[in-house]
Motif scaffolding. Structure first.
Motif, PDB file in Angstrom:
ATOM      1  N   ASP A 168       0.839  -1.189   0.000  1.00 26.75           N
ATOM      2  CA  ASP A 168       0.000   0.000   0.000  1.00 26.75           C
ATOM      3  C   ASP A 168       0.883   1.251   0.000  1.00 26.75           C
ATOM      4  OD1 ASP A 168      -2.727   1.327   0.516  1.00 26.75           O
ATOM      5  OD2 ASP A 168      -1.457   2.137   2.103  1.00 26.75           O
ATOM      6  N   LEU A 169       0.754   2.055  -1.033  1.00 21.52           N
ATOM      7  CA  LEU A 169       1.633   3.199  -1.221  1.00 21.52           C
ATOM      8  C   LEU A 169       1.524   4.204  -0.081  1.00 21.52           C
ATOM      9  CD1 LEU A 169       3.711   4.288  -3.237  1.00 21.52           C
ATOM     10  CD2 LEU A 169       1.855   5.556  -4.334  1.00 21.52           C
ATOM     11  N   ASP A 170       0.322   4.475   0.373  1.00 25.09           N
ATOM     12  CA  ASP A 170       0.141   5.439   1.456  1.00 25.09           C
ATOM     13  C   ASP A 170       0.828   4.978   2.730  1.00 25.09           C
ATOM     14  OD1 ASP A 170      -1.313   7.154  -0.137  1.00 25.09           O
ATOM     15  OD2 ASP A 170      -3.269   6.346   0.473  1.00 25.09           O
ATOM     16  N   ALA A 171       0.736   3.681   3.024  1.00 27.19           N
ATOM     17  CA  ALA A 171       1.372   3.136   4.224  1.00 27.19           C
ATOM     18  C   ALA A 171       2.892   3.206   4.113  1.00 27.19           C
ATOM     19  CB  ALA A 171       0.922   1.693   4.451  1.00 27.19           C
ATOM     20  N   ILE A 172       3.404   2.936   2.925  1.00 25.54           N
ATOM     21  CA  ILE A 172       4.852   2.982   2.715  1.00 25.54           C
ATOM     22  C   ILE A 172       5.365   4.409   2.866  1.00 25.54           C
ATOM     23  CG2 ILE A 172       6.672   2.682   0.986  1.00 25.54           C
ATOM     24  CD1 ILE A 172       4.982   0.324  -0.109  1.00 25.54           C
ATOM     25  N   ILE A 173       4.631   5.366   2.321  1.00 25.56           N
ATOM     26  CA  ILE A 173       5.030   6.771   2.442  1.00 25.56           C
ATOM     27  C   ILE A 173       4.961   7.214   3.900  1.00 25.56           C
ATOM     28  CG2 ILE A 173       4.356   9.141   1.876  1.00 25.56           C
ATOM     29  CD1 ILE A 173       3.517   8.064  -0.900  1.00 25.56           C
ATOM     30  N   ALA A 174       3.918   6.824   4.600  1.00 21.98           N
ATOM     31  CA  ALA A 174       3.772   7.192   6.005  1.00 21.98           C
ATOM     32  C   ALA A 174       4.932   6.641   6.831  1.00 21.98           C
ATOM     33  CB  ALA A 174       2.439   6.674   6.557  1.00 21.98           C
ATOM     34  N   PHE A 175       5.328   5.408   6.537  1.00 21.48           N
ATOM     35  CA  PHE A 175       6.475   4.824   7.236  1.00 21.48           C
ATOM     36  C   PHE A 175       7.749   5.604   6.915  1.00 21.48           C
ATOM     37  CE2 PHE A 175      10.253   2.149   7.198  1.00 21.48           C
ATOM     38  CZ  PHE A 175      10.247   1.669   8.490  1.00 21.48           C
ATOM     39  N   GLY A 176       7.922   5.947   5.642  1.00 22.04           N
ATOM     40  CA  GLY A 176       9.108   6.689   5.242  1.00 22.04           C
ATOM     41  C   GLY A 176       9.207   8.039   5.934  1.00 22.04           C
ATOM     42  N   VAL A 177       8.077   8.702   6.081  1.00 20.94           N
ATOM     43  CA  VAL A 177       8.047   9.990   6.778  1.00 20.94           C
ATOM     44  C   VAL A 177       8.439   9.799   8.240  1.00 20.94           C
ATOM     45  CG1 VAL A 177       6.547  11.856   7.583  1.00 20.94           C
ATOM     46  CG2 VAL A 177       6.374  11.037   5.224  1.00 20.94           C
ATOM     47  N   ASP A 191      10.394  20.721   7.581  1.00 13.39           N
ATOM     48  CA  ASP A 191       8.936  20.817   7.522  1.00 13.39           C
ATOM     49  C   ASP A 191       8.327  19.489   7.075  1.00 13.39           C
ATOM     50  OD1 ASP A 191       6.542  22.854   7.373  1.00 13.39           O
ATOM     51  OD2 ASP A 191       6.413  21.631   5.545  1.00 13.39           O
ATOM     52  N   ASP A 192       7.240  19.095   7.715  1.00 16.33           N
ATOM     53  CA  ASP A 192       6.597  17.814   7.412  1.00 16.33           C
ATOM     54  C   ASP A 192       6.228  17.687   5.940  1.00 16.33           C
ATOM     55  OD1 ASP A 192       6.850  17.241  10.070  1.00 16.33           O
ATOM     56  OD2 ASP A 192       4.701  17.127  10.504  1.00 16.33           O
ATOM     57  N   ALA A 193       5.765  18.771   5.353  1.00 20.12           N
ATOM     58  CA  ALA A 193       5.361  18.728   3.941  1.00 20.12           C
ATOM     59  C   ALA A 193       6.561  18.449   3.040  1.00 20.12           C
ATOM     60  CB  ALA A 193       4.686  20.032   3.546  1.00 20.12           C
ATOM     61  N   VAL A 194       7.717  18.982   3.389  1.00 15.27           N
ATOM     62  CA  VAL A 194       8.933  18.748   2.603  1.00 15.27           C
ATOM     63  C   VAL A 194       9.374  17.297   2.743  1.00 15.27           C
ATOM     64  CG1 VAL A 194      11.374  19.351   2.360  1.00 15.27           C
ATOM     65  CG2 VAL A 194       9.675  21.139   2.760  1.00 15.27           C
ATOM     66  N   VAL A 195       9.327  16.782   3.971  1.00 13.54           N
ATOM     67  CA  VAL A 195       9.694  15.380   4.193  1.00 13.54           C
ATOM     68  C   VAL A 195       8.781  14.465   3.383  1.00 13.54           C
ATOM     69  CG1 VAL A 195       9.861  13.525   5.889  1.00 13.54           C
ATOM     70  CG2 VAL A 195      10.626  15.827   6.489  1.00 13.54           C
ATOM     71  N   ARG A 196       7.469  14.719   3.458  1.00 14.13           N
ATOM     72  CA  ARG A 196       6.517  13.883   2.730  1.00 14.13           C
ATOM     73  C   ARG A 196       6.737  13.962   1.217  1.00 14.13           C
ATOM     74  NH1 ARG A 196       2.053  11.081   3.563  1.00 14.13           N
ATOM     75  NH2 ARG A 196       2.157  11.565   5.784  1.00 14.13           N
ATOM     76  N   ALA A 197       7.004  15.148   0.715  1.00 14.86           N
ATOM     77  CA  ALA A 197       7.240  15.310  -0.724  1.00 14.86           C
ATOM     78  C   ALA A 197       8.485  14.542  -1.160  1.00 14.86           C
ATOM     79  CB  ALA A 197       7.385  16.790  -1.062  1.00 14.86           C
ATOM     80  N   ASN A 198       9.552  14.584  -0.350  1.00 13.51           N
ATOM     81  CA  ASN A 198      10.782  13.868  -0.692  1.00 13.51           C
ATOM     82  C   ASN A 198      10.585  12.360  -0.652  1.00 13.51           C
ATOM     83  OD1 ASN A 198      12.143  16.271  -1.036  1.00 13.51           O
ATOM     84  ND2 ASN A 198      13.060  16.260   1.013  1.00 13.51           N
TER      85      ASN A 198
END
Length: 297
Positions: A168-177, A191-198
């Motif tokens: 699940d892509l959302d779960a993988i991104i959430a873990f990465g953040v 900033d959280d938005a920058v981390v999530r974008a990266n």
């Protein structure tokens, strides 16, 4: 762009004048070339360097060695605990040979070598194996493999080794953040938005859990590398954050003590990342190394 290097295909990017002194950037465990911040690359280019960043084997857009199988992360941790060498597809030496092969493919005889985390280990082994090709060595937030060094913070180790098995892509991104925030720099929060974008950028570009495991196996099986590091003759700078939860500052100090003539820069508030706010510190440290060594060209 792709290049054939050491028998495999590596994805790379080159910035700046091809005739300028080359800087080769080597990234860490499971990290793609995109993890070298573009402001860092641009700062080096502005100072007159040609900058090359690339995906290590088994990660990003470089060749995957899937026929070699997938090592067990749990088995690797046991091997590390009991200090025996597991059977692995390749070692850090092989990854250093990839870097040399990439320079060959690009027609570059000598380069400044900068590595971060596992990339620092690869850079160290490059400098040991190819002294004539190493203008300077900069080892960032890395280690010697000395088994007596303190372990990573428990939470930092957990986000390194207990990766989600879901697709699940959302779960993988959430873990990465969460992972980035766990190992990041407390004195230089991003900033959280920058981390999530990266994280989203990297996950979208490529995912290779098997490659991550094989790279980790290379680190464990390469073991204590101090004997090789003691042979390094290149002018060397070790840069390490005092607040690194994944590779404690003691590892950087051990690296500087092991490499003959190495100098050390300790950065308060820096963890296991390179936030934009710290880029000037890293660039100035590198320029200081080059100036002391007198090997800009």
């Amino acid at each position: 762009m792709k290049a054939r290097a050491n028998g495999i295909e590596l994805e790379y990017e080159s910035f700046g004048d091809d005739a300028a002194p080359a800087v080769l950037l080597i990234m860490g465990l499971g990290a793609q070339l995109t993890r070298w911040p573009m402001p860092f690359v641009e700062a080096l280019v502005a100072r007159g360097y040609r900058v090359i960043r690339y995906d290590n084997r088994d990660i990003g857009l470089s060749q995957k060695l899937d026929s070699a199988g997938v090592p067990s992360i749990a088995g690797l941790l046991v091997a590390r605990l009991f200090r025996y060498r597991p059977r692995v597809p390749y070692l850090l030496d092989d990854m250093a040979a990839d870097a040399a092969g990439l320079l060959d493919a690009l027609g570059i005889e000598r380069a400044h070598i900068i590595g971060a985390s596992m990339g620092g280990m690869i850079a160290q082994m490059f400098a040991a194996a190819y002294p004539e090709r190493t203008r300077t060595l900069m080892s960032i937030m890395s280690s010697t493999g000395n088994p007596a060094l303190p372990a990573a913070d428990r939470e930092a180790m957990a986000v390194l080794t207990k990766r989600p098995k879901t697709k699940d892509l959302d779960a993988i991104i959430a873990f990465g953040v969460r992972a980035e925030k766990t190992i990041g720099s407390p004195g230089y929060p991003v900033d959280d938005a920058v981390v999530r974008a990266n994280v989203t950028r990297d996950v979208t570009r490529s995912m290779s859990p098997a490659g991550f495991a094989r790279q980790m196996a290379a680190i464990v099986a390469s073991g204590d590398r101090r004997k090789a590091l003691a042979t390094i003759t290149a002018p060397t700078l070790v840069l390490h954050g005092t607040d690194d939860p994944l590779v404690p500052i003691a590892a950087g100090r051990d690296t500087a003590k092991t490499i003959p003539g190495a100098t050390m820069v300790e950065v308060p508030g820096m963890g296991h990342n390179m936030p934009d706010a710290l880029i000037p510190v890293v660039v100035e440290a590198f320029e200081g190394l080059v100036a002391r060594a007198g090997v800009r060209v």
